[in-house]
Design an enzyme around this catalytic site. Structure first.
Site, PDB file in Angstrom:
ATOM      1  N   ASP A 294       0.817  -1.224   0.000  1.00  0.00           N
ATOM      2  CA  ASP A 294       0.000   0.000   0.000  1.00  0.00           C
ATOM      3  C   ASP A 294       0.847   1.269   0.000  1.00  0.00           C
ATOM      4  O   ASP A 294       0.428   2.305   0.513  1.00  0.00           O
ATOM      5  CB  ASP A 294      -0.959   0.038   1.213  1.00  0.00           C
ATOM      6  CG  ASP A 294      -1.719  -1.249   1.377  1.00  0.00           C
ATOM      7  OD1 ASP A 294      -2.213  -1.766   0.363  1.00  0.00           O
ATOM      8  OD2 ASP A 294      -1.801  -1.753   2.513  1.00  0.00           O
TER       9      ASP A 294
ATOM     10  N   LYS B  11       2.135   1.996  -5.048  1.00  0.00           N
ATOM     11  CA  LYS B  11       2.819   1.440  -6.237  1.00  0.00           C
ATOM     12  C   LYS B  11       2.025   1.710  -7.504  1.00  0.00           C
ATOM     13  O   LYS B  11       2.596   1.913  -8.559  1.00  0.00           O
ATOM     14  CB  LYS B  11       3.021  -0.073  -6.081  1.00  0.00           C
ATOM     15  CG  LYS B  11       4.118  -0.422  -5.115  1.00  0.00           C
ATOM     16  CD  LYS B  11       4.327  -1.912  -5.068  1.00  0.00           C
ATOM     17  CE  LYS B  11       3.105  -2.649  -4.562  1.00  0.00           C
ATOM     18  NZ  LYS B  11       2.755  -2.376  -3.162  1.00  0.00           N
TER      19      LYS B  11
ATOM     20  N   GLY C 187      -4.801  -4.907  -5.010  1.00  0.00           N
ATOM     21  CA  GLY C 187      -5.800  -4.045  -5.637  1.00  0.00           C
ATOM     22  C   GLY C 187      -5.276  -2.738  -6.181  1.00  0.00           C
ATOM     23  O   GLY C 187      -4.491  -2.063  -5.534  1.00  0.00           O
ATOM     24  N   HIS C 188      -5.678  -2.392  -7.376  1.00  0.00           N
ATOM     25  CA  HIS C 188      -5.562  -1.002  -7.799  1.00  0.00           C
ATOM     26  C   HIS C 188      -6.861  -0.582  -8.467  1.00  0.00           C
ATOM     27  O   HIS C 188      -7.550  -1.375  -9.098  1.00  0.00           O
ATOM     28  CB  HIS C 188      -4.339  -0.723  -8.669  1.00  0.00           C
ATOM     29  CG  HIS C 188      -3.996  -1.822  -9.614  1.00  0.00           C
ATOM     30  ND1 HIS C 188      -3.013  -2.742  -9.354  1.00  0.00           N
ATOM     31  CD2 HIS C 188      -4.512  -2.137 -10.794  1.00  0.00           C
ATOM     32  CE1 HIS C 188      -2.956  -3.580 -10.354  1.00  0.00           C
ATOM     33  NE2 HIS C 188      -3.850  -3.246 -11.246  1.00  0.00           N
TER      34      HIS C 188
ATOM     35  N   GLN D 174       2.365  -6.210  -3.071  1.00  0.00           N
ATOM     36  CA  GLN D 174       2.633  -6.152  -1.620  1.00  0.00           C
ATOM     37  C   GLN D 174       3.914  -5.350  -1.350  1.00  0.00           C
ATOM     38  O   GLN D 174       4.122  -4.343  -1.997  1.00  0.00           O
ATOM     39  CB  GLN D 174       2.702  -7.560  -1.008  1.00  0.00           C
ATOM     40  CG  GLN D 174       1.364  -8.298  -1.008  1.00  0.00           C
ATOM     41  CD  GLN D 174       1.128  -9.107  -2.257  1.00  0.00           C
ATOM     42  OE1 GLN D 174       2.037  -9.698  -2.804  1.00  0.00           O
ATOM     43  NE2 GLN D 174      -0.089  -9.140  -2.733  1.00  0.00           N
TER      44      GLN D 174
END
Ligand code: GDP
Length: 431
Positions: free
Chosen positions: A13, A16, A40-41, A225
């Protein structure tokens, strides 16, 4: 052209998505090298929001080929759902622009089922996983009973391999957890359908990237991650089931170390962590609350509130070392506006010992007390700042101190989610 690697330096988080987006302009290939559908993005297109968890973020650029490399575990149902989700937004994906290695291990229905029941069984000792079957799929890969995407294209082999695996999985499901057995037939029906749709996307990704590099193409290898969640280099057992560190990008893609000349460490200007596990600089008081509120620190995939704390230079130094970072991309500096002073952790105290480097064993890290240095804060809103020189002097001093402590120079500083809210530093910001 040498490849670049982008890696999170903390517990994920770090932003990235934004960093990759910023760097993607110049790229021909963006490659995911580990993890599964747990990274997730969020994509905004045509007024719709789409959450992608598996497909690399480069997919929105028509000039980029998005690649899913061997080290990623793929749930074919989720991959196809994401492709359909993009199509529904009017983003039709030409199969040549989204390619997947046939060596990727697949997440199977029994992985999801087993993860659910084992997490329940562990009760308060549960790891708090995202329950997408990712850990069990990596475990089967190591146990050499995994099924790979290439197995989809020969139904006889698929059936044979499934029969072997299910014999054992069903014993565990029925005898240990009192669940119903899973039948191979239903899985085969579904997966054979997936196979038809996946076939045009499956290529020899190692060869593709190798040839791209030889032809002078720009390649970005994107980790999910972060370093402290790495299976080997992170805070085991509170880690993910794969290796986000830069070195793994090579094994996953299948290229040698000499192909990479740039390793960018994405570093939030403070730290956050989701779920259990030590976080030495955590602030459980009002300042931590304030960081979380200003930084909107809630998980993209799970919606879980993230724990927040001060910048930890011990971690930053460690990430620089284990990834061989060549530069830092500092995100969310704007979140720090309005604090009178800012704490930065320069070392840990554990027992009678001081640690300037990440402690070599878990108990020491669990006991680590942060040693803080206090720096002057600033009030100005940084969202409109467009160059380093225009940052308030305390903000520049804060960044200077961060790069000194981390031992890596800062290449870019982000002061907001938008692309133009990225300040480039020439040769670091010290001068
Ligand atoms: P990731 O998984 O590493 O991309 O991290 P997150 O899921 O936490 O995404 C980062 C969030 O922070 C996204 O909503 C971004 O739009 C936002 N973001 C990224 N960089 C900045 C920044 O510099 N300032 C602010 N305020 N938000 C940012």
């Amino acid at each position: 052209m040498p490849a670049s690697i982008v890696v999170g330096t903390q517990w994920g988080d770090e932003g990235k998505g934004k960093a990759t987006d910023y760097l993607a302009d110049r790229m021909d290939f963006v490659v995911r090298y580990q993890g599964g559908n747990n990274a997730g993005h969020t994509i905004l297109a045509e007024g719709h929001t789409l959450k992608l968890q598996l497909i690399p973020s480069g997919i929105l650029y028509p000039h980029i080929t998005s690649v899913i490399a061997d080290g990623v575990v793929v749930d074919p149902r989720v991959l196809l759902e994401e492709v359909d989700g993009l199509a529904a937004l009017g983003i039709a994906i030409d199969p040549s622009r989204l390619v997947v290695s046939g060596n990727c291990h697949m997440i199977m229905p029994y992985h999801l089922e087993l993860e659910k029941v084992t997490e329940r069984f562990l009760g308060k000792n549960a790891l708090g996983t995202t329950k997408r079957g990712i850990g069990p799929a990596y475990a089967d890969k190591a146990a050499r009973i995994g099924l790979r995407i290439q197995d989809l294209f020969d139904e006889k082999i698929l059936r044979q391999k499934l029969d072997v695996v299910l014999k054992e999985k069903n014993q565990v499901l029925t005898r240990v957890y009192g669940r119903l057995p899973i039948t191979a037939g239903l899985i085969v029906d579904d997966y054979v359908r997936y196979a038809e749709r996946l076939r045009p996307h499956v290529v020899d990704t190692s060869k593709l990237i190798h040839e791209g590099l030889r032809a002078g193409k720009n390649v970005l290898l994107e980790g999910a991650q972060g370093t402290m969640l790495d299976l080997d280099k992170g805070t085991y057992p509170f880690v993910t089931s794969s290796n986000p560190v830069a070195g793994y990008a090579l094994a996953s893609v299948g290229i040698g170390p000499r192909e990479v000349d740039r390793v960018v460490g994405i570093t939030k200007a403070y730290v956050t962590r989701v779920g259990a596990g030590p976080l030495p600089t955590e602030d459980t008081g009002s300042e931590g609350e304030r960081l979380g509120a200003r930084g909107r620190e809630f998980g993209t995939v799970t919606g879980r509130k993230r724990r927040c704390g001060w910048f930890d230079a011990v971690i930053a130094r460690y990430a620089a070392r284990v990834n061989g970072l060549t530069e830092l991309f500092v995100t969310k500096l704007d979140v720090l506006s309005g604090f009178e002073t800012l704490k930065v952790c320069t070392a840990y105290r554990a027992g009678d010992e001081m640690f300037e480097e990440f402690p070599p064993n878990q108990s020491l890290f669990h006991d680590a007390e942060p040693v803080y240095e206090e720096l002057e804060g600033w009030d100005e809103d940084l969202g409109r700042v467009r160059s380093f020189g225009d940052l308030p002097s305390p903000a520049r001093k804060y960044l200077d101190r961060l790069q000194d402590l981390a031992g890596v120079s800062i290449g870019v500083v982000s002061v907001g989610p938008a692309r133009e809210q990225s300040l480039t530093a020439k040769g670091g910001i010290a001068q």
